[in-house]
Design a protein around this motif. Structure first.
Motif, PDB file in Angstrom:
ATOM      1  N   ARG A  83       0.813  -1.179   0.000  1.00 13.31           N
ATOM      2  CA  ARG A  83       0.000   0.000   0.000  1.00 13.31           C
ATOM      3  C   ARG A  83       0.862   1.250   0.000  1.00 13.31           C
ATOM      4  O   ARG A  83       1.943   1.256   0.530  1.00 13.31           O
ATOM      5  CB  ARG A  83      -0.869   0.040   1.263  1.00 13.31           C
ATOM      6  CG  ARG A  83      -1.334  -1.293   1.707  1.00 13.31           C
ATOM      7  CD  ARG A  83      -0.489  -1.918   2.825  1.00 13.31           C
ATOM      8  NE  ARG A  83       0.918  -2.045   2.508  1.00 13.31           N
ATOM      9  CZ  ARG A  83       1.519  -3.180   2.258  1.00 13.31           C
ATOM     10  NH1 ARG A  83       0.860  -4.283   2.269  1.00 13.31           N
ATOM     11  NH2 ARG A  83       2.814  -3.210   1.995  1.00 13.31           N
ATOM     12  N   ALA A  84       0.310   2.305  -0.606  1.00 15.47           N
ATOM     13  CA  ALA A  84       1.002   3.582  -0.515  1.00 15.47           C
ATOM     14  C   ALA A  84       0.554   4.268   0.772  1.00 15.47           C
ATOM     15  O   ALA A  84      -0.259   3.729   1.509  1.00 15.47           O
ATOM     16  CB  ALA A  84       0.677   4.442  -1.727  1.00 15.47           C
ATOM     17  N   GLY A  85       1.100   5.456   1.029  1.00 14.40           N
ATOM     18  CA  GLY A  85       0.667   6.225   2.180  1.00 14.40           C
ATOM     19  C   GLY A  85       1.226   5.699   3.470  1.00 14.40           C
ATOM     20  O   GLY A  85       2.059   4.796   3.491  1.00 14.40           O
ATOM     21  N   ILE A  86       0.749   6.260   4.575  1.00 11.03           N
ATOM     22  CA  ILE A  86       1.361   5.953   5.861  1.00 11.03           C
ATOM     23  C   ILE A  86       1.060   4.538   6.309  1.00 11.03           C
ATOM     24  O   ILE A  86       1.620   4.061   7.280  1.00 11.03           O
ATOM     25  CB  ILE A  86       0.924   6.949   6.955  1.00 11.03           C
ATOM     26  CG1 ILE A  86      -0.596   7.012   7.032  1.00 11.03           C
ATOM     27  CG2 ILE A  86       1.501   8.320   6.722  1.00 11.03           C
ATOM     28  CD1 ILE A  86      -1.094   7.716   8.260  1.00 11.03           C
ATOM     29  N   LYS A  87       0.172   3.834   5.582  1.00 13.62           N
ATOM     30  CA  LYS A  87      -0.097   2.462   5.969  1.00 13.62           C
ATOM     31  C   LYS A  87       0.941   1.504   5.394  1.00 13.62           C
ATOM     32  O   LYS A  87       0.943   0.329   5.709  1.00 13.62           O
ATOM     33  CB  LYS A  87      -1.491   2.046   5.496  1.00 13.62           C
ATOM     34  CG  LYS A  87      -2.591   2.599   6.397  1.00 13.62           C
ATOM     35  CD  LYS A  87      -3.932   2.359   5.768  1.00 13.62           C
ATOM     36  CE  LYS A  87      -4.936   1.801   6.752  1.00 13.62           C
ATOM     37  NZ  LYS A  87      -6.222   1.580   6.057  1.00 13.62           N
ATOM     38  N   ALA A  88       1.820   2.014   4.528  1.00 15.90           N
ATOM     39  CA  ALA A  88       2.853   1.159   3.947  1.00 15.90           C
ATOM     40  C   ALA A  88       3.685   0.529   5.053  1.00 15.90           C
ATOM     41  O   ALA A  88       3.975   1.166   6.060  1.00 15.90           O
ATOM     42  CB  ALA A  88       3.744   1.969   3.011  1.00 15.90           C
ATOM     43  N   ARG A  89       4.071  -0.721   4.835  1.00 14.62           N
ATOM     44  CA  ARG A  89       4.896  -1.413   5.815  1.00 14.62           C
ATOM     45  C   ARG A  89       6.205  -0.650   6.006  1.00 14.62           C
ATOM     46  O   ARG A  89       6.868  -0.288   5.050  1.00 14.62           O
ATOM     47  CB  ARG A  89       5.196  -2.827   5.337  1.00 14.62           C
ATOM     48  CG  ARG A  89       5.954  -3.657   6.340  1.00 14.62           C
ATOM     49  CD  ARG A  89       6.378  -4.989   5.758  1.00 14.62           C
ATOM     50  NE  ARG A  89       5.223  -5.856   5.479  1.00 14.62           N
ATOM     51  CZ  ARG A  89       4.854  -6.196   4.267  1.00 14.62           C
ATOM     52  NH1 ARG A  89       5.507  -5.750   3.229  1.00 14.62           N
ATOM     53  NH2 ARG A  89       3.820  -6.987   4.087  1.00 14.62           N
ATOM     54  N   GLY A  90       6.531  -0.375   7.260  1.00 13.32           N
ATOM     55  CA  GLY A  90       7.800   0.277   7.549  1.00 13.32           C
ATOM     56  C   GLY A  90       7.752   1.786   7.521  1.00 13.32           C
ATOM     57  O   GLY A  90       8.771   2.435   7.681  1.00 13.32           O
ATOM     58  N   PRO A 112       9.508  -2.194  -1.814  1.00 12.98           N
ATOM     59  CA  PRO A 112       8.051  -2.052  -1.651  1.00 12.98           C
ATOM     60  C   PRO A 112       7.647  -0.673  -1.100  1.00 12.98           C
ATOM     61  O   PRO A 112       6.466  -0.353  -1.068  1.00 12.98           O
ATOM     62  CB  PRO A 112       7.695  -3.143  -0.636  1.00 12.98           C
ATOM     63  CG  PRO A 112       8.837  -4.107  -0.672  1.00 12.98           C
ATOM     64  CD  PRO A 112      10.044  -3.294  -0.999  1.00 12.98           C
ATOM     65  N   MET A 113       8.620   0.134  -0.653  1.00 12.21           N
ATOM     66  CA  MET A 113       8.277   1.457  -0.115  1.00 12.21           C
ATOM     67  C   MET A 113       8.291   2.481  -1.242  1.00 12.21           C
ATOM     68  O   MET A 113       9.328   2.760  -1.814  1.00 12.21           O
ATOM     69  CB  MET A 113       9.300   1.845   0.959  1.00 12.21           C
ATOM     70  CG  MET A 113       9.101   3.228   1.546  1.00 12.21           C
ATOM     71  SD  MET A 113       7.529   3.425   2.405  1.00 12.21           S
ATOM     72  CE  MET A 113       7.835   2.496   3.918  1.00 12.21           C
ATOM     73  N   PRO A 114       7.114   3.065  -1.572  1.00 11.88           N
ATOM     74  CA  PRO A 114       7.089   4.048  -2.657  1.00 11.88           C
ATOM     75  C   PRO A 114       7.881   5.307  -2.269  1.00 11.88           C
ATOM     76  O   PRO A 114       7.816   5.725  -1.103  1.00 11.88           O
ATOM     77  CB  PRO A 114       5.605   4.374  -2.807  1.00 11.88           C
ATOM     78  CG  PRO A 114       4.873   3.388  -1.986  1.00 11.88           C
ATOM     79  CD  PRO A 114       5.811   2.856  -0.962  1.00 11.88           C
TER      80      PRO A 114
END
Lengths: 267, 327
Positions: free
Chosen positions: A11-18, A115-117
């Protein structure tokens, strides 16, 4: 359990893992850069206190102002300008250089392979800059109240509203400055080109109170000029609501933010 | 059962020309290959041949103009996020804040992935344990490169893409890095190695493609590619004096005219170089022995991937100059 989760699209945004880890680490690393920290946090307060103590007129009461302001020191009329300067300094000097340097060093591209945009790195730094702005504004306000005896704002909600809108307009401008710059130095040059005229029209060199009408009119349509004027109106509370300035700030945000996001190069 | 981990078919990518009216530049014209699980697969070619563009399309960083790509069964063009959790990428340039420490970088990159490698183990594998608290900006070139590899591995990837990982390293660091890549492969990670170093590809790769001007010009194991060179076995002969040498040259030239296994006889300094098929050494020795001309020294000329490149492209291999030619 984790094996099942791996098939779910990140997922994008602050819910992204890490994201939490990314934010904490970026904040920690940001604090290791003394120049950025000084200009973002300390410079506005230092300028305000320095001028407030050094210039004789700034410590004398403003006798020709309507009560109760006729007892406030002259530097009071300079405080809104300094708050605008704090916004402008972060938005046009520290932030664009940061973002362009991320691009120059390949950090945005490197993140694009994980995986972190990379959008989240920019997001984390927008939050860090907002936090820096809160700290620097509070320092300027509290410092001037304690050291120089400046009275608190007459209309704090208007001041807060104008401050939020000034931040969104100026950060949008900073994002646009950083959108295409290949190098930190390019962004720095472009930022400075906008920074100094912005300061002029927001009353850093010629205080708003003695600014000629034509300058004030131009200032009204510039984001940082509108910010300083709106903050002044809110601080003194004697001129009603700064509607024109608020509309100008909203207008700049609506135009600049989507443009900055659209033009931003992520590699 | 073992479907390829990476499959590229007829990949094509053209960049718009730089400047007004400039012709578009085709970086990748037609590239196809397959990578099997657990191998070190090389993409070899001079700078500007299209190697980096190819892997950037693989990693979902660029949009290809044509062809199909599958990485672990996913299309990185249509669905880049599906690939990113399982593919670790080490890019050419260092890409971190100068003031972030080695340990912090591993921690933050590790937090992006569903499964993460043990930091201590990874630091140990990459010989970075002593530098855990050092800032990135203060690391040496070799240390930065090793950290970059560590970051590519921290998410326990199934595939690691390593792009020009020994450029700028001294010979000792290069060899250490090669050992490391083999250890990574041995730990079960499929490695896609992009390089312009012929010796590196020959030493490390289980299989490879040679790319030139955006096309695959050769494919196979390094040994098979070298083995497949025709008429490219070379023997160098040295003689005690000029008389013996000119006598030998006469004999061998005559031999080359009647024996199809002997292709060329050329003087090389004070030596004679004879090229031909795999029987060339046998034929030369027999002919000289029959005439009782005894060479002082006989050496077979080592053949490398460079000779393969020369044969398939018809020109010498210049890793650094190709870019200017192509641009």
């Amino acid at each position: 359990m984790t094996a099942v989760e791996t098939t779910v699209a990140p997922r994008a945004g602050i819910k992204a893992r890490g994201f939490g880890k990314l934010f904490a680490t970026e904040l920690k690393v940001w604090l290791r850069d003394p120049a950025a920290v000084f200009f973002a946090l300390v410079f506005p307060s230092l300028l305000l206190l320095g001028l407030g103590l050094a210039i004789p007129d700034f410590s004398k009461p403003m006798t020709d102002a309507p009560p109760p302001w006729n007892e406030a020191p002259g530097v009071t009329s300079y405080l809104p300008t300094i708050i605008a300067l704090a916004v402008g300094t972060i938005a046009l000097t520290t932030m664009p250089v940061q973002f362009a340097t991320f691009r120059e060093k390949g950090i945005l591209k490197r993140l694009s392979t994980t995986p972190m945009p990379p959008q989240n790195l920019i997001g984390a730094h927008l939050v860090i800059n907002v936090l820096a702005l809160i700290v620097s504004t509070c320092a300027a306000v509290v410092g001037s109240m304690v050291v120089l005896g400046v009275p608190f704002a007459a209309d704090p909600l208007t001041v807060l509203l104008v401050l939020v809108l000034s931040t969104s307009a100026m950060f949008s401008l900073g994002l646009l400055v950083a959108a295409r710059a290949e190098k930190g130095a390019t962004a720095s040059g472009l930022g400075m080109l906008l920074y100094f005229p912005s300061l002029m029209f927001s009353g850093v060199w010629v205080p708003l109170s003695v600014m000629p009408d034509w300058m004030e009119t131009i200032g009204l349509y510039l984001p940082l000029g509108a910010a300083a004027q709106g903050l002044t109106v809110g601080w003194f509370g004697t001129d009603g609501f700064p509607l024109a300035q608020v509309l100008v700030l909203v207008g700049w945000t609506v135009v600049l933010f989507p443009l900055g996001v659209k033009l931003f190069r992520w590699t | 059962m073992t479907s390829p981990v990476v499959e590229v078919r007829n990949l094509r990518k053209t960049y718009p020309g730089a400047g007004r009216g400039a012709a578009p530049k085709t970086a990748v014209a037609d590239v196809s290959f397959q990578v099997a699980r657990g191998e070190i697969f090389g993409i070899l070619g001079p700078n500007g041949a299209g190697k980096t563009t190819t892997v950037e399309c693989l990693a979902g960083l660029r949009h290809a103009d044509g062809g199909t790509i599958r990485v672990l069964g996913h299309d990185p063009q249509a669905d880049p996020t599906a690939v990113r959790e399982h593919v670790g990428v080490q890019l050419q340039e260092a890409a971190l804040h100068d003031k972030i420490t080695v340990g912090e970088a591993l921690d933050v990159f590790g937090s992006f992935y569903p499964q993460r490698a043990d930091s201590a183990e990874l630091l140990d594998l990459l010989d970075l344990t002593a530098h855990r608290d050092q800032q990135f900006g203060k690391l040496s070139g070799g240390q930065k490169q090793r950290l970059s590899i560590a970051l590519a591995l921290v998410g326990r990837p199934q595939v690691a893409i390593l792009d020009e990982l020994t450029t700028g390293l001294d010979p000792a660091a290069r060899r250490a890095t090669w050992d490391l890549v083999e250890r990574v492969r041995d730990s079960g990670v499929t490695v896609l190695l992009v390089t312009h170093f012929m010796d590196e590809a020959e030493r490390l790769c289980d299989r490879l493609v040679v790319i030139d001007a955006g096309r695959v010009v050769a494919e196979g194991t390094p040994a098979a590619l070298i083995e497949g060179l025709e008429g490219h076995r070379g023997v160098r002969l040295r003689f005690a004096d000029d008389a013996a040498r000119s006598r030998a040259a006469q004999l061998l030239t005559a031999l080359s005219e009647r024996d199809p296994d002997v292709v060329g006889v050329v003087p090389a300094g004070d030596e004679i170089e004879v090229t031909g098929t795999r029987k060339v050494l046998f034929a030369v020795v027999q002919a000289l022995a029959a005439a009782d001309v005894v060479p002082d020294d006989v050496r077979t000329v080592e053949r490398t991937l460079e000779d393969v490149f020369v044969q398939v492209t018809g020109r010498a291999y210049r890793a650094e100059e190709n870019e200017e030619v192509a641009a």
